[in-house]
Scaffold this motif. Structure first.
Motif, mmCIF file in Angstrom:
data_model
loop_
_atom_site.group_PDB
_atom_site.id
_atom_site.type_symbol
_atom_site.label_atom_id
_atom_site.label_comp_id
_atom_site.label_asym_id
_atom_site.label_seq_id
_atom_site.Cartn_x
_atom_site.Cartn_y
_atom_site.Cartn_z
ATOM 1 N N TRP A 244 44.663 51.463 39.399
ATOM 2 C CA TRP A 244 44.020 51.277 40.694
ATOM 3 C C TRP A 244 44.521 52.304 41.708
ATOM 4 N N THR A 248 42.538 56.173 43.370
ATOM 5 C CA THR A 248 42.262 56.530 44.766
ATOM 6 C C THR A 248 42.084 58.035 44.914
ATOM 7 N N TRP A 256 39.891 54.762 49.513
ATOM 8 C CA TRP A 256 40.834 53.693 49.764
ATOM 9 C C TRP A 256 40.472 52.400 49.035
ATOM 10 N N TRP A 257 39.212 52.248 48.657
ATOM 11 C CA TRP A 257 38.773 50.946 48.170
ATOM 12 C C TRP A 257 39.480 50.457 46.909
ATOM 13 N N LEU A 260 42.087 47.845 47.453
ATOM 14 C CA LEU A 260 41.697 46.451 47.681
ATOM 15 C C LEU A 260 41.928 45.609 46.425
ATOM 16 N N LEU A 263 45.634 44.767 46.513
ATOM 17 C CA LEU A 263 45.930 43.742 47.518
ATOM 18 C C LEU A 263 45.414 42.377 47.073
ATOM 19 N N THR A 264 44.214 42.361 46.481
ATOM 20 C CA THR A 264 43.656 41.098 46.003
ATOM 21 C C THR A 264 44.536 40.496 44.910
#
Length: 549
Positions: A244, A248, A256-257, A260, A263-264
């Motif tokens: 992940w 980036t 940036w996505w 996420l 973070l999730t």
């Protein structure tokens, strides 16, 4: 109403998180040296990589490494190599060295959570704290808050270092890269927060979280390796926290996505940790300890048997992971041989030419798995401090067991366990390569090539033992030496560094058999060095006081 009474009343209203702020302040004070040491250490590692590469790599060398990156082996080590078709120093640094900084952030998160949660329960300090107006989840919440602060500080400092380095990364790209490193750290903080709920022992929880880190790294490597060969397993990279952050693509796509996803995952794993904590008793684990027999077998009446019993769970998980990964990596032998003609000459020279690609790949995998097994060895040795702090070592040493005998038994299990893991990795690689090529003579050669790398692992285990014996609070410095030796092992010869620099890595002395002859003098020398370091550690342990707090 007195201030103390008002504080107690306020805490009672806060419920399960009561006292989190106070515990966080306590943890910050307790980690006043450890916190900056981790953050500064990883940032200085980035500064070293950037400045060293800026000195030794010119445009021609960068172009050569861009061709290297198209090779599956380089994808296995570093990642997908975004932007290498128009290579720059910054892109090379991110694509090939960024993953090592992510590993460091992951280890920082795992050790921080284990130190402030499960280790506290084992030592009995958590029970004293919970006897006050402190909520059930306060300690875990404070530990996670501390880990978040460490990763935020790491992200900011690392971005500033990247911008000031010879790579001269733009601010948005520099912060994206550093946030990607921190995101990996946050994910494995959450993994550790879940793992500490499963077992009653910090040693087991750290080993489980470390095994997840290793599995995540290997899953990412398999996906990127398949993508470099045009295979259909590239999706595996998206199952890994490392993947992940690497997707980036700082300095190239600057997206940036994917963070996420990190973070999730971190939020969901943390919530799962809190949920499981509500379902267990203090100092207990979700997975109950098995009831022992009414009478212990005779073979358990020695410190060596006890050390094996305590480490057998971690050994079992590592054994399964190494055997499986060895088989999978070995299956790539035939595709590597078939694609050798299209590889750059510089890379073919590293692997011994197109005709020696099979042997070169198997030799490299011996080095690769030795670096992975070193993680097991260092984790195992450093868990000795947890045995001391939990006051489990003191009752044993109060009996007829000597300090040297207790330490030597634990280290012997680690040393033999490392040999066993390298054996399984070699057998797995041999089976995979035999299935891929039909040449079953590779089984014996791959197994020997892996086994002879074990003394390199032993030296790092010996270093960790020496640090533990004399300076237990600084034993984590073994990770810095491990990172340095690993980076040189992977990239030192490709960067054409001076021989004295290459000789400083324990992984570059024995030779990558079957591609190269085994240097049996180096095998003996490294083994002797490991024994010497272990003996020094035992001497230091005999002369110092036990750590019981």
């Amino acid at each position: 109403m007195s201030p103390a009474h008002r504080q107690t009343t306020a805490n009672s209203r806060n419920g399960s998180l009561a006292g989190t702020g106070q515990l966080l302040r306590f943890m910050l004070r307790r980690d006043r040296i450890r916190f900056p040491a981790w953050v500064l250490g990883l940032s200085l590692m980035l500064a070293y990589f950037a400045n060293a590469l800026g000195l030794v790599l010119d445009e021609q060398s960068l172009a050569t490494f861009a061709a290297f990156a198209a090779n599956p082996v380089m994808a296995l080590i570093g990642g997908p190599g975004y932007g290498f078709e128009a290579i720059t120093l910054g892109r090379f640094l991110v694509g090939m060295y960024g993953v090592f900084l992510m590993i460091g952030a992951g280890l920082m998160g795992i050790t921080t959570i284990s130190r402030h949660t499960r280790a506290e329960e084992q030592s009995g300090r958590a029970e004293l704290i919970r006897a006050n107006a402190v909520g059930r989840h306060a300690q875990l919440a404070a530990a996670l808050a501390l880990a978040i602060l460490m990763n935020l500080a790491l992200a900011v400092l690392m971005a500033l270092v990247f911008m000031a380095s010879p790579a001269q990364a733009p601010a948005p790209s520099a912060f994206l890269f550093s946030c990607g490193v921190a995101a990996v750290g946050l994910v494995f903080c959450a993994v550790a927060a879940l793992a500490v709920q499963l077992s009653a022992y910090s040693r087991a929880t750290s080993g489980l979280a470390g095994a997840v880190l290793a599995a995540s790294f290997m899953t990412r490597g398999l996906g990127d390796m398949s993508a470099a060969q045009g295979g259909n397993l590239s999706w595996l990279s998206w199952l890994s926290a490392f993947g992940w952050s690497q997707h980036t693509a700082p300095l190239v796509l600057d997206r940036w996505w994917p963070l996420l996803l990190s973070l999730t995952a971190a939020v969901l794993l943390s919530l799962a940790g809190f949920a499981l904590q509500s379902r267990r008793d203090l100092a207990a684990g979700i997975l109950p300890d098995r009831s022992g027999g009414q009478r212990a077998p005779g073979w358990l009446g020695s410190p060596l048997a006890l050390a094996f019993r305590l480490q057998r769970s971690a050994l079992a998980w590592w054994s399964f992971a190494l055997l499986l990964s060895g088989i999978v990596f070995g299956a790539f032998v035939q595709p590597m041989a078939e694609n050798a003609a299209g590889m750059p000459e510089e890379l073919l020279a590293v692997f011994g030419g197109a005709q020696g690609m099979v042997e070169g790949y198997l030799g490299f995998m011996g080095l690769y798995l030795a670096i992975l097994v070193s993680v097991f060895a260092i984790l195992s040795i450093l868990s000795l401090r947890g045995e001391e702090q939990a006051v489990r070592a003191e009752p044993i040493l109060a009996a007829s067991v000597s300090r040297a005998g207790w330490l030597a038994s634990w280290v012997l299990v680690t040393v033999l366990g490392s040999l066993w893991l390298m054996l399984l990795g070699g057998v797995g690689n041999g089976i995979g390569s035999g299935l891929s090529t039909g040449d079953w003579t590779l089984l014996a050669r791959a197994t020997l090539g892996h086994l002879v790398q074990t003394p390199s692992v032993w030296v790092l285990a010996g270093l960790a033992t020496a640090l533990y014996g004399f300076l237990p609070r600084l034993a984590a410095l073994a990770w810095a030496v491990f990172a340095y030796c690993s980076a040189l092992g992977f990239f030192g010869e490709m960067l054409q560094l001076d021989q004295p620099v290459l000789d400083s890595s324990v992984f570059l002395h024995i030779g990558q058999y079957p591609a190269a002859e085994i240097d049996w003098t180096a095998v003996g020398g490294l083994s002797l060095l490991a024994v010497t370091l272990i003996a020094l550690g035992a001497t230091g342990f005999r002369r110092r006081d036990l750590i019981t707090a």
